[in-house]
Design an enzyme around this catalytic site. Structure first.
Site, PDB file in Angstrom:
ATOM      1  N   ASN A   1       0.851  -1.199   0.000  1.00  0.00           N
ATOM      2  CA  ASN A   1       0.000   0.000   0.000  1.00  0.00           C
ATOM      3  C   ASN A   1       0.885   1.247   0.000  1.00  0.00           C
ATOM      4  O   ASN A   1       2.102   1.155   0.034  1.00  0.00           O
ATOM      5  CB  ASN A   1      -0.956  -0.019   1.197  1.00  0.00           C
ATOM      6  CG  ASN A   1      -0.200  -0.065   2.504  1.00  0.00           C
ATOM      7  OD1 ASN A   1       0.537   0.850   2.834  1.00  0.00           O
ATOM      8  ND2 ASN A   1      -0.345  -1.158   3.244  1.00  0.00           N
TER       9      ASN A   1
ATOM     10  N   ASP B   1      -3.403 -10.034  13.213  1.00  0.00           N
ATOM     11  CA  ASP B   1      -3.552  -8.638  13.632  1.00  0.00           C
ATOM     12  C   ASP B   1      -2.487  -8.364  14.698  1.00  0.00           C
ATOM     13  O   ASP B   1      -2.547  -8.887  15.808  1.00  0.00           O
ATOM     14  CB  ASP B   1      -4.961  -8.389  14.172  1.00  0.00           C
ATOM     15  CG  ASP B   1      -5.203  -6.900  14.337  1.00  0.00           C
ATOM     16  OD1 ASP B   1      -4.379  -6.231  15.007  1.00  0.00           O
ATOM     17  OD2 ASP B   1      -6.186  -6.397  13.774  1.00  0.00           O
TER      18      ASP B   1
HETATM   19  N1  CTP Z   1      -3.067  -3.426  12.462  1.00  0.00           N
HETATM   20  C1  CTP Z   1      -2.200  -4.417  12.868  1.00  0.00           C
HETATM   21  N2  CTP Z   1      -2.168  -5.604  12.200  1.00  0.00           N
HETATM   22  C2  CTP Z   1      -3.002  -5.810  11.161  1.00  0.00           C
HETATM   23  C3  CTP Z   1      -3.899  -4.809  10.723  1.00  0.00           C
HETATM   24  C4  CTP Z   1      -3.898  -3.618  11.407  1.00  0.00           C
HETATM   25  O1  CTP Z   1      -1.434  -4.213  13.816  1.00  0.00           O
HETATM   26  N3  CTP Z   1      -2.949  -6.980  10.522  1.00  0.00           N
HETATM   27  C5  CTP Z   1      -3.115  -2.179  13.238  1.00  0.00           C
HETATM   28  C6  CTP Z   1      -2.683  -0.950  12.495  1.00  0.00           C
HETATM   29  O2  CTP Z   1      -1.304  -0.718  12.649  1.00  0.00           O
HETATM   30  C7  CTP Z   1      -3.528   0.129  13.170  1.00  0.00           C
HETATM   31  C8  CTP Z   1      -4.791  -0.596  13.554  1.00  0.00           C
HETATM   32  O3  CTP Z   1      -4.461  -1.968  13.551  1.00  0.00           O
HETATM   33  O4  CTP Z   1      -2.937   0.555  14.371  1.00  0.00           O
HETATM   34  C9  CTP Z   1      -5.981  -0.377  12.673  1.00  0.00           C
HETATM   35  O5  CTP Z   1      -5.692  -0.605  11.340  1.00  0.00           O
HETATM   36  P1  CTP Z   1      -6.843  -0.502  10.239  1.00  0.00           P
HETATM   37  O6  CTP Z   1      -6.266  -0.925   8.928  1.00  0.00           O
HETATM   38  O7  CTP Z   1      -7.553   0.801  10.316  1.00  0.00           O
HETATM   39  O8  CTP Z   1      -7.851  -1.561  10.799  1.00  0.00           O
HETATM   40  P2  CTP Z   1      -8.210  -3.020  10.393  1.00  0.00           P
HETATM   41  O9  CTP Z   1      -8.024  -3.894  11.587  1.00  0.00           O
HETATM   42  O10 CTP Z   1      -7.497  -3.423   9.161  1.00  0.00           O
HETATM   43  O11 CTP Z   1      -9.771  -2.872  10.171  1.00  0.00           O
HETATM   44  P3  CTP Z   1     -10.600  -2.503   8.859  1.00  0.00           P
HETATM   45  O12 CTP Z   1      -9.756  -2.854   7.670  1.00  0.00           O
HETATM   46  O13 CTP Z   1     -11.811  -3.352   9.005  1.00  0.00           O
HETATM   47  O14 CTP Z   1     -10.924  -1.036   8.964  1.00  0.00           O
END
Ligand code: CTP
Length: 399
Positions: A210, A306
């Site tokens: 990304n 996550d």
């Molecule tokens: N994050 C993480 N590991 C992942 C995905 C996200 O640690 N696999 C962390 C990011 O660094 C950020 C937070 O989670 O601090 C939220 O990331 P975001 O992309 O907004 O959320 P998602 O969990 O991906 O939710 P969605 O895509 O449903 O909005």
């Protein structure tokens, strides 16, 4: 020596004889690592030429508010946002009066109103002008609004008088500027920050990723260092230099980032997940480059772990901060994400606005924690990082 690496210093020069010392000040600021841009008032240009300051700062000098050419380059609002610090040296009696009364009648005073960056003043004037009750009242007003002041020094003046009013030495001003960025808010704490994108390999030459630039995570690392924290950056591939004093651990994929973070957990008091982690990765990584074949192919993706949720669920756990990039229902989604992932704090960004977030130098956010929230105004990522670090320190204190 306190440094100014990664700091954008906007130096305002007003029209006093001490303006000639500002040339040396630019050198001192750059020697400490700062990027310097200069704004000169009309009076300042009577004492020293913009060309001198341009040569020393390495950047064009800004002089006019109502100049379409200049506004096409870096407008007064962009300058205001760019600055991590607005330093005015020398600050003449007239300039102090205009600042105190909130005037915006030239570029410098306008930027002073338009910036969220801290303001550091180095007054310089005749000793009687400095002692005048009008100047004293203006200084009181400016101090009460949070302006920082360095000097003036006492001694023999250009006009032959002796007394307070000489601009402080450039070296002392540069030291005061650097000192403003250092605080002990997180003294001795161990901070781990994830930053940048992750790359999820498809084959030896291709990956899914990304546009994250890593700027926010790197700015947070700098703010944590300035707050006295031992700071580790677990960073995906970015085009940024790590702040000096940060430990940089480069990773590529989400799985590598998770492994690295879990290894660091025993030595981590505060975990800040700023990385734009890929939510999915290819189900399998081809050993050889995938050859062109049919018109359509289907990629199978599987969920990545996550990272921030895993850290927040560990025992013992650090104070855990996440980011939420949202395009709709910002606060509701962020609140939900904070609860779902078990976070102590979340920084919510509206990424539908292209002028902030991802690749931009600016950011605007709302920080949420259980039972509270604070909106952070649109500002440079450096200033935003310092505000986030302050909020983390406050929440840690209240626990
Ligand atoms: N994050 C993480 N590991 C992942 C995905 C996200 O640690 N696999 C962390 C990011 O660094 C950020 C937070 O989670 O601090 C939220 O990331 P975001 O992309 O907004 O959320 P998602 O969990 O991906 O939710 P969605 O895509 O449903 O909005």
């Amino acid at each position: 020596m306190a440094h100014l690496f990664n700091r954008n210093i906007l130096l305002g020069i007003s029209g006093g004889i001490a303006a000639y010392k500002s040339a040396e000040l630019v050198r001192q600021l750059r020697e400490r690592g700062a990027t310097v841009r200069v704004i000169m008032t009309r009076g300042a240009r009577e004492f020293i030429t913009p060309l001198t300051l341009q040569a020393l700062s390495g950047n064009p000098v800004h002089t006019e508010l109502l100049d379409t050419e200049a506004e096409l380059g870096m407008s007064h609002i962009e300058l205001a946002r760019w600055a991590d610090l607005l330093l005015i040296a020398p600050a003449t009696a007239d300039l102090l009066a205009r600042l105190a009364s909130g005037r915006a009648d030239d570029l410098l005073t306008t930027v002073a109103l338009a910036t969220a960056a801290p303001l550091l003043l180095a007054p310089a004037m005749n000793q009687q002008m400095w002692r005048d009750p009008a100047t004293a009242a203006n200084m009181d007003t400016l101090r009460s609004r949070g302006c920082q002041v360095v000097g003036p020094a006492s001694g023999e003046q250009a006009c032959g008088d002796v007394g307070p009013g000489r601009m402080e030495d450039p070296q002392a001003i540069a030291a005061a500027a650097a000192g403003l960025f250092e605080n002990g808010l997180l003294a001795g704490k161990r901070v781990v920050i994830t930053a940048g994108p992750t790359r999820e390999a498809l084959d030896p030459v291709r990956y899914i990723s990304n546009h994250s630039s890593g700027k926010m995570g790197y700015a947070l690392a700098q703010a944590a260092i300035d707050a006295g924290a031992q700071t580790t950056l677990v960073s995906g591939p970015v085009n940024l230099a790590a702040p000096s004093h940060a430990r940089l651990l480069p990773v590529e994929s989400a799985s590598q980032m998770l492994d690295q973070c879990l290894q660091l957990l025993p030595e981590c008091d505060i975990f800040i997940a700023c990385a734009a982690v890929a939510d999915y990765r290819p189900a399998s990584v081809e050993q050889q480059k995938i050859k062109k074949g049919p018109e359509q192919i289907t990629l199978q993706l599987v969920r990545n772990p996550d990272i921030v949720a895993t850290v927040a669920a560990s025992e013992p756990r650090p104070f855990t901060v996440g980011f939420a990039a949202e395009t709709t229902a910002l606060l509701a989604h962020a609140q939900d994400k904070m609860l779902r992932k078990g976070l102590d704090m979340i920084v919510a960004n509206d990424v539908s606005d292209r002028s902030i977030g991802f690749n931009s130098d600016n950011n605007e956010a709302t920080v949420l924690w259980p039972g509270g929230e604070q909106a952070l105004p649109l500002t440079g990522k450096g200033a935003m990082a310092r505000m986030i670090v302050e909020l983390i320190a406050k929440r840690l204190d209240s626990q």
